[in-house]
Design an enzyme around this catalytic site. Structure first.
Site, PDB file in Angstrom:
ATOM      1  NE  ARG A 110      11.304   2.962  17.935  1.00  0.00           N
ATOM      2  CZ  ARG A 110      11.506   1.680  17.621  1.00  0.00           C
ATOM      3  NH1 ARG A 110      12.332   1.368  16.605  1.00  0.00           N
ATOM      4  NH2 ARG A 110      10.909   0.714  18.285  1.00  0.00           N
TER       5      ARG A 110
ATOM      6  CE  LYS B 280      13.799   0.418  11.598  1.00  0.00           C
ATOM      7  NZ  LYS B 280      12.998   1.494  11.015  1.00  0.00           N
TER       8      LYS B 280
END
Length: 307
Positions: free
Chosen positions: A272, A238
């Site tokens: 994830r 991210k």
């Protein structure tokens, strides 16, 4: 030799139905962490940039992830990030054939990353076990679709409509604000008839949050875990990791693994991740350190010769 156990750690909140069946797999989230592999069938996914957009590549990506140790594959056909809207029919054409092919070949847990009820319905009919909704059940009809099936649902915190920008998000206390949102959406799920044992929550790192917000969530995951449902964290590659360590996409693996491990230590039970082999190793090591699993081998200084 003094043995380490979970009793040596500060107690974590109990998980509602910690032992639960998801698809064909049985999980005990009081003692294990599931690795969810990301497989995007989109030409503009933020990380792989379309590597698994072709159908055969997407199916191979899912099966390769399972062979690398993933418990779960998450198939997406429409990114959350700002951009042109993808019609529901196009999204379904992207994800449903992948679900069908993977289900025919494997009993791995399959989730579909969608907020659209019609895509969710068709994906469940094709064999999906979980609907991963990045809007946190913004559309009540999606809750009804899940309730009418055997599928589980991931309720994720976000504020903006998908594919739309949300400039300068503000929170009084990001961890508690996110927990409050998730608690309200869990109530929506329960009210629609989704059983508690089929609910998972996700604080939504980077979704309508800046880097400081995502870092705060990572070090104060407690209010989300305290809701009592299995907590999923989607921290892999991210932007909050890239901005924290000044790393471009493709250079964030180490930062992603550290973020996942720290979240697991605070109670996250599903991670994830993009880089499956490295992520599985990091998760299993974290489980071992936390006393959640036994080492694969015990040889070093155990009375046998060590060369």
């Amino acid at each position: 030799m003094t043995e380490f156990s979970l009793h040596d750690l500060p107690p974590l909140p109990k998980i509602v139905h910690a032992t639960r069946r998801i698809g064909a797999r049985q999980f005990d989230f009081s003692r294990e962490v599931a690795v969810m592999a990301v497989v995007n069938r989109t030409p503009d996914s933020f990380y792989d940039r379309g590597r698994t957009f072709v159908l055969d590549s997407a199916v191979k990506g899912c099966l390769d992830a399972e062979r690398s140790g993933a418990d779960w594959v998450d198939i997406g056909g429409a990114p959350f990030a700002p951009g042109p809207e993808i019609p529901a029919e196009e999204e379904a054409k992207r994800v449903v054939p992948v679900v069908e092919a993977v289900r025919a070949a494997s009993d791995v847990v399959i989730s579909v990353d969608t907020f659209r009820p019609e895509v969710a319905h068709r994906s469940i009919l094709a064999g999906a076990d979980v609907i991963n909704d990045t809007t946190g059940l913004a559309d009540p009809e999606l809750a009804r679709v899940v309730a009418d099936s055997d599928a589980s649902v991931v309720i994720t915190h976000s504020l903006a409509a998908p594919r739309t920008p949300y400039a300068s998000p503000q929170y009084a206390d990001v961890s508690r604000d996110v927990a409050g949102f998730l608690e309200r959406r869990v109530e929506r799920a329960l009210g629609a008839g989704i059983p508690a044992e089929r609910i998972i929550v996700d604080p939504g790192h980077d979704l309508n949050k800046n880097t400081l917000h995502s870092l705060e969530l990572s070090r104060r995951l407690g209010p989300i875990v305290e809701l009592g449902y299995p907590t999923l964290v989607a921290v892999s590659n991210k932007d909050f990791i890239g901005e924290s360590i000044d790393a471009e996409r493709g250079e964030r693996i180490e930062g992603s693994l550290v973020a996942a491990a720290l979240c697991i230590a605070q109670g996250a039970r599903i991670v994830r991740m993009h880089n499956v082999r490295e992520s599985v190793a990091a998760v299993r090591m974290t489980e071992s350190i936390l006393g959640m699993r036994q080492p694969a081998h015990l040889r070093h200084n155990m009375g046998e010769r060590n060369d």
